[in-house]
Every structure is written in C-alpha cells, then in structure tokens.
Design an enzyme around this catalytic site. Structure first.
Site, PDB file in Angstrom:
ATOM      1  N   CYS A 127      51.930  46.261  40.800  1.00  0.00           N
ATOM      2  CA  CYS A 127      52.384  45.068  41.497  1.00  0.00           C
ATOM      3  C   CYS A 127      53.490  44.445  40.663  1.00  0.00           C
ATOM      4  O   CYS A 127      53.266  44.088  39.512  1.00  0.00           O
ATOM      5  CB  CYS A 127      51.222  44.094  41.652  1.00  0.00           C
ATOM      6  SG  CYS A 127      51.724  42.451  42.139  1.00  0.00           S
ATOM      7  N   CYS A 136      16.671  12.879  34.176  1.00  0.00           N
ATOM      8  CA  CYS A 136      15.396  13.114  34.825  1.00  0.00           C
ATOM      9  C   CYS A 136      15.405  14.428  35.575  1.00  0.00           C
ATOM     10  O   CYS A 136      16.375  15.178  35.563  1.00  0.00           O
ATOM     11  CB  CYS A 136      15.082  11.954  35.770  1.00  0.00           C
ATOM     12  SG  CYS A 136      16.193  11.864  37.169  1.00  0.00           S
ATOM     13  N   CYS A 186      57.539  57.562  37.440  1.00  0.00           N
ATOM     14  CA  CYS A 186      56.498  58.257  36.681  1.00  0.00           C
ATOM     15  C   CYS A 186      55.194  58.313  37.451  1.00  0.00           C
ATOM     16  O   CYS A 186      54.152  58.595  36.894  1.00  0.00           O
ATOM     17  CB  CYS A 186      56.270  57.544  35.353  1.00  0.00           C
ATOM     18  SG  CYS A 186      55.631  55.874  35.533  1.00  0.00           S
TER      19      CYS A 186
END
Lengths: 165, 665
Positions: B264, B317, B259
């Site tokens: 992948c 701190c 088509c």
C-alpha cells in the site's frame, strides 16, 4: 609540559590557549590541564550587573534609615549591619562559576562538551551541569574558539545565575 | 472487459510495472484478474504479452499504461529524472545547474513550486536557500589565513564558497567529511562562517572532498530525489532498489513493484485492499501488543457481563456502570444485574448473593472470571486466527506454486544451477521463492516479447511454431491462476481485520459482511483445491487428455464465480457497507436473517413499509419476502413479485431452502 603536537585538533587548541592568554576577554579565564590539552578548566565571573549588589545595598540603606528613626535596638542594628557588610564582601563569590571543557579529535568540526562543575540554579543549566546552548549543538561552527564559547556562555547564561553549594 | 478494450485499441500501449497478474490497470482491480485467465487463450495471451514487456528493461521506459497511476523507477530512471528537473530549472531561471539542484532540493524536487516561489520573490528565495547573486572572489593576496585553523597558506591552497570567506583546503575537507558522516543534512551544507549562510553545492564537494565522502554525498543526493519528493517512495521489500512514483487521487493505494512485492503506497505496509490504512495499523499494533496484555487482563480485570469488555476497578463501591454504549449496571462482586441488588443484598459494599453463592461453591471466582475474560479475547482471537491462517496459507501457496514451477522448469530448460544459486543467496523463504518465481517469469517472458513483436500472432501460434508443447500454454495459465489465488487470499485476510473492527451493534452490516465473506471464502477454497488438484494431475500426465479439458472448463467456471464473489466483497467494503440499512435489525436476534444479495435495493426503504418485521429483510419469520426491486412484501409462496413482476433472485431462493431445511420458518 609535553604535548603531542601532531593532530590538527591539538594544534588548534594550542592556538586557542595562546590567544586566550594574550587577549583575554573580561571576566573569563581558562587553561588546559597539565597533562591533557583536551580537557580544560575555565572560570567565568558573572557580569557586573548581578542584582545581588542592588538588593544588599538597599537593605543597607533601609537599616541606616531605620537607625535614624531610632526604632531599632542599637545592639541589633550593629549585628545586622555587620552581617550585611561581611555578606557584601563575599558577594564576589556568588558571581564566579567553574566549568570544564572536554574536546575531541574532531575539534574544531565538532563542539566540545561543556559543563558546570558547581551546581547551578538556572533554567538553561541541567542538574548535572550540562548547558543548553545552541552554538554548542546544532549551531556550532568551526570558527568558534574557546574564548568565543566562554563569552557566549557568560552573556547568555550568567545573567541572574546563582550557584548553589 | 477493460483489458480486452485495451488490447483492441493499442497493442503498443504498455505498463511500466509488473502487472503480470493480468490485472488491467491502475485502478488495481485485482478481482478482475481471474477473468483474464478465464478468457479464451488468444485474448489471455495477448494481454499477458502486453504487460510482460515491462520486465525487459529496454522496452520499459517508453511505455505508459493509460489507466496506470503509478510508475516504477529504477536507479537509472531516478538519475535521469533528476537531471531533467535540474536542466529544466536551470534553463528557466538562468542559473547554474548546481544552484538549480540546491533550489530543487529545498523545495522537495517540485519544479512547479520552485518556479512559483522564485518568480514571486526571488530575493527572499535566494536568502532562504543561501544562493548569492554574485560570486565574491577570495581577497587577493599572496597568503591568506584560514579562519578555522588560523594557519597561513598561499592562495592556491585556499578555497571559498560564493561568499568569499576563505578556508584552507584541508579544513574544507574536514568540514565536509564531518557533515557527510552526519547524514543527509550534508545536502544543506552552508559556509562555516556562522554569520554567513552561503550554500555549499555539489561542485564544491566534488572538488574538495575525499573520494569516499564524494561517493556518500552523491548517494545521499540520489536518495533525496525519492525521499524528499512527496510523490515517490522506496519499495519496502528487502533488497529491492526500485522506487514507486504515485499519482495521488485515485483512491486505491495498492501498487506492485517490479520485484513482485505488492504494498500500500500510503502506509507502506503490505497491500491491504479493501481495508483502510487506519484499520490496518490498529490491527497490526493489536497483534503485537495483545499477547502481553492477555495475561494481565485475565488476572486483573473482570469483563462486563453484557458487552464483555474488560473492566478494572480501582476504588469505590460495588455498583458498576459500564461505559456507553453498553451502560449496563451490575454488581462487581457477583457480576449480576444491579436491579436485583440493594439494601437487602448487603448494600453497596457487600453482596449477600455473592457470599451465598461462594459458599455453595458456585463461584470459583478466578476460574469464572478467567472464562468471562476470555470471551472478550475470544472475539479478537477468532478474527486473529483466521487472519493469521490466511497469512500462512499465502506462504504455503508460494511454496507449492514454486515446487510446481520447478517441475515445469525442466520442460522449458533454463539453468537449474543458476536457480539454486539464487535461492541460496536469499535467506528468507518468502523472498527466496519470489526470487525464483521472478527468474522463471523472466525466462518465460522473452517468448511473449517475441510474440508481441510478431504483431498479430497469438501466443499460442508462436508456441506451436516453435514446437513447444501446447501444454506450455496451460502452464502459464495455471501460474497466473495461482498468483490470482494468492491475491484473493490476501483480500480475504484483510477482511478479517475489517470484521474485527466492525461495530458490534450494527447487526445488519455484520451479517451482510459475514455473508459476503463466507461466500467469497468458500468459493476461494474450492478454486484453490481444484487448481492444486489440476496441477498434480498435470504434472503426472504428459499430454492433454479429454477429462483434463473438462476439468479445465470447470476450473474456468469456478474462477469466474470466485471473481464475482470477491468483487462484491471488495465493492461492498469499500462503500463501508453503506447499502445496508443499519436500523433494520428489529428481528436480528430471533431469526437468521441474511442480508446478502440485494445490497442496492435496500437503500431508503425503511420508511416505505408499514410493519417493522418485513421492513428490510429478505426473509423473515412471518412468511414474507421483500422484493429487492420495489421492496414489496410478498408471500412466501410467490416466486414473482406482485408489484413489479420481477422474478425472485436465485440466491434468495437458495437461502429459503436453507432456512426451511433448518426449520426456522
């Protein structure tokens, strides 16, 4: 009691009810609600070997022994014995559990929804009362009937089950 | 070239799937495609006709391309393969076809696995799958009680599986119906009796189930051949019914369905060669999540002054140490280096410098933070924008391509009304266009089929014989060129995703990569523009003209150049840019060192030279260039290497021009 008898699910449920009445397994009773055969109430009595009996009996024995030794104050002893006795009488209540079974028109090809009415303290029972049991989910077979469901709940779940509230 | 060899060897060999890009084979070397376009027309057309057969379904099944590692299966093919497997097993193991089907389904349609397991331990297999040795007949009585509804029925209304447990036909129908509606689990149906595991096969279903359920069951059965089989997958394109059978092991997972959709095979995403599947999934997830995160990051975090990664401080701190590999220590308040902070600047919980600067208005805190936060996102955005642009260009190319094709259609003369009907049916623009393209190609391919049947005749002759204009040849040439451009765009797009994930600290690799990418992209842009222009010119003019021929030659040249660039890029990326020495970036910051051109020559050269500055740079700022064959550092003025007498490569010379012009050296 007027039931609609037409569907196979209802026919099968009537049969189950008849069978339950004629040949009830020990410690199990159940019946459909008056106007709705698709919703059942059932009661399961705990198996005879609940540990509560043993615990309380041993307490009773200890108290008697202590009494013989004579350490405990007489008044206190009577009070404790009295409470233990009344507790023993009420142990029956600890071993009875109420459930509801909701059936659908797909029965017996689909299992009913079973839940506990009373709140239970048990690893296989959820807070809302639903039961985690294989035959009620993926291991369900159309051959199981109401008696079979209740019996399997009794044997697998009721050992060490405690009802709270 | 590979395609030429194949043509020379056997004209009859063919691929089953649509490689109409002209690409040679299963190694999917898409970058060889422009080469096919560029070859002399005879070669091109012949190759084209080789591949084009696959669209005519009657020919497709019997041909198998030698270097192909995947095949496209239509529904009939699937059914055929399924029947073949069942027949094979049924013959070898001497069991019924139904039992063979059950066995195969259980072992994922792997014929070899079934054979191995069966001959290893037949009883165990029988037990697991639920195939009983003997068929136990139903108890012989006039009437039987159904185990499900507890009604009694005469024998002919009862039925049982091999285990002999009888149930009435009505209950069987209900049981099968429930199972079928629950999904593909119906293929593993067993006897309702919980203690018995006898399998219920297709024959019982066909006998007992209702028509709809039977159909659903058969549908699941067919689907199972693809879904349960580890070697096959459905094509992910919407509306496509083909499946792809893949032979794992060749490393390249890009497949193209009939088509016209390329994907992948491994991760079923869009074809993303040369980037690997892990990177692709990370990138796609990042695209979807980033927009929501952006605002949060801007508002709630500060970027590290050195590496720009966002940091959220939740307690403690003000002395912040960035995580490795950055490890930069800084003050949270003013974002200055920690080395300048200490007791005198206010200790660990305050910052005098920050206070002072704030009072001066130097820090407009929110704005500055926002700006720095943006730097970290900028990097991402930089890559994302280019990725997305190429994505949309892809679609745009399809649009312009099809517009051109529609123009061509009038010359060929197929049914325009049909085409419009086709395009109306599909709602998505892209699939709509692809559909049209396919229709066009199908219209064109019969001609090429004829040419193949004609044997040695080249496409050109045939067209001439049939009195088609010679220009028709050009049209097809161009169409394949366009498709090639689409392919190159896609590769380029994914290289941006690759670039984003390239580690920052590997400067050499980064520069090499960017160089290759830049060359490829510029080549592609030129090619694209050239091709589009030609198309426009062509549509206006009727016959070929002299300048048109010149133009075509130029186009051919451009195509081969682009092909080279892309091949280099793909090859380098697939090697993981391993041929770049990542240590040799000593002068990375100071000079515009370009890593390109001599990938292979650099291998283990870091040790061979004495001075770091000339170790692996082609050009550096001390006036030397390193020969790519022997890595000797020659003086700038030399054009031939002193050691190995090899000429300096032209690309290097070009780079020298660039740098001297820019006044770097």
């Amino acid at each position: 009691m007027a039931f609609k008898m037409s569907t196979p699910a209802r026919k099968r449920l009537m049969r189950d009810f008849k069978r339950l009445q004629q040949d009830p397994p020990a410690g199990i009773s159940g019946a459909p609600q008056d106007n709705n055969i698709m919703l059942w109430n059932a009661v399961i009595f705990g198996p005879d070997d609940t540990p509560w009996m043993e615990v309380l009996m041993s307490c009773f024995l200890v108290m008697t022994l202590v009494n013989c030794i004579g350490i405990v104050n007489l008044h206190y002893e009577v009070k404790v014995k009295g409470s233990i006795t009344s507790f023993l009488n009420s142990t029956r209540r600890l071993g009875t559990f109420k459930l509801t079974l909701q059936f659908t028109e797909d029965y017996p090809n689909k299992p009913p929804t079973v839940r506990f009415v009373s709140r239970m303290f048990h690893p296989n029972i959820y807070v809302d009362g639903s039961i985690c049991l294989d035959i009620l989910q993926n291991q369900w077979s159309p051959i199981y009937d109401v008696a079979a469901i209740l019996t399997s709940i009794q044997t697998t779940d009721m050992h060490n089950a405690v009802s709270i509230a | 070239m590979e395609s030429e060899d194949e043509m020379a060897a056997t004209m009859m060999e063919d691929s089953e799937d649509e490689e109409f890009y002209g690409g040679g084979g299963g190694d999917g070397d898409d970058d060889s495609d422009p080469d096919d376009v560029v070859m002399d027309y005879d070669g091109f057309m012949d190759h084209d006709s080789d591949d084009s057969d696959d669209l005519s379904s009657s020919h497709s099944r019997s041909y198998h391309h030698r270097s192909q590692n995947y095949t496209i299966l239509s529904e009939d093919d699937i059914r055929q393969h399924q029947e073949e497997s069942i027949t094979k097993i049924s013959a070898v193991l001497s069991i019924s076809r139904v039992a063979a089907a059950i066995l195969l389904r259980h072992y994922n349609w792997s014929v070899s696995k079934v054979n191995d397991e069966w001959f290893a331990d037949e009883d165990k297999v029988r037990k697991t799958v639920g195939l009983l040795e003997n068929h136990t007949p139903v108890p012989d009585a006039k009437e039987l009680t159904c185990g499900i509804c507890f009604e009694t029925y005469p024998l002919d209304r009862m039925s049982a599986a091999d285990c002999g447990h009888p149930f009435c036909v009505i209950c069987w129908q209900g049981y099968i119906s429930t199972a079928v509606n629950d999904g593909p689990g119906c293929l593993m149906l067993r006897c309702p009796d919980p203690s018995c595991g006898a399998a219920v096969g297709q024959d019982m279903v066909n006998r007992l189930a209702s028509k709809d359920d039977k159909e659903k069951y058969n549908r699941y059965f067919l689907r199972s051949f693809i879904e349960d089989n580890r070697k096959t997958k459905w094509c992910p394109a919407p509306g496509c019914d083909y499946a792809v059978d893949f032979i794992v092991g060749s490393g390249n997972y890009d497949v193209t369905c009939r088509c016209a959709h390329s994907f992948c095979w491994n991760c079923v995403e869009e074809a993303h060669r040369p980037v690997d599947c892990g990177t692709v999934s990370k990138w796609i997830m990042k695209n979807s999540a980033e927009s929501e995160n952006m605002n949060w990051i801007l508002a709630n975090s500060k970027p590290c002054p050195k590496c720009k990664r966002p940091i959220e401080k939740n307690q403690g701190c003000m002395h912040i140490t960035c995580t490795p590999p950055c490890k930069f220590e800084f003050c949270w308040l003013c974002l200055g280096a920690w080395s300048e902070h200490g007791e005198r600047t206010g200790g660990f919980y305050a910052c005098n410098r920050y206070e002072a600067a704030k009072q001066e208005g130097v820090f407009d805190e929110a704005e500055k933070r926002r700006e720095m936060a943006k730097n970290s996102l900028e990097r991402y955005t930089h890559y994302y924008e280019r990725w997305a642009t190429n994505q949309s260009v892809d679609l745009f190319i399809w649009v312009s391509f099809v517009m051109a094709m529609l123009g061509l259609f009038w010359h060929i003369g197929p049914n325009m009304a049909e085409l419009e009907k086709l395009s109306d049916k599909q709602c998505q623009p892209e699939s709509q266009l692809k559909f049209i393209v396919e229709a066009w190609l199908q219209a064109v391919y019969p001609i090429t089929c004829l040419s193949k049947l004609a044997g040695d005749m080249s496409m050109l002759d045939l067209l001439l014989q049939s009195k088609r204009p010679k220009a028709m040849v050009t049209k097809m040439n161009l169409s394949f060129l366009f498709l090639q451009i689409v392919e190159c765009r896609r590769v380029l797009k994914w290289t941006y995703a690759y670039g984003f994930y390239l580690p920052e600290h590997e400067h050499a690799k980064k520069q090499f990569f960017e160089y290759l990418q830049g060359e490829a992209e510029s080549g592609l842009e030129r090619l694209h523009q050239c091709a589009e222009k030609e198309f426009q010119v062509y549509l206006n003019a009727e016959g070929p003209s002299k300048e048109f021929n010149e133009f075509r030659t130029k186009l051919a040249g451009l195509t081969s150049v682009t092909k080279n660039y892309f091949e280099n890029l793909v090859r380098a990326l697939e090697n993981g840019l391993s041929d770049v020495d990542s240590h040799a970036c000593g002068k990375a910051g100071s000079s515009k060192n370009l890593g390109g051109g001599s990938g292979k020559g650099r291998g283990g050269k870091g040790k061979g030279t004495t001075s770091r500055s000339s170790s692996s740079r082609n050009i550096d700022d001390s006036g030397h260039w390193s020969c790519e064959y022997c890595t000797y550092a020659n003086v700038r003025s030399a054009t031939v290497c002193e050691m190995c007498q090899q000429r300096r490569r032209t690309s290097q010379l070009v780079l020298v021009e660039v740098l001297t012009n820019e006044g770097i050296t």
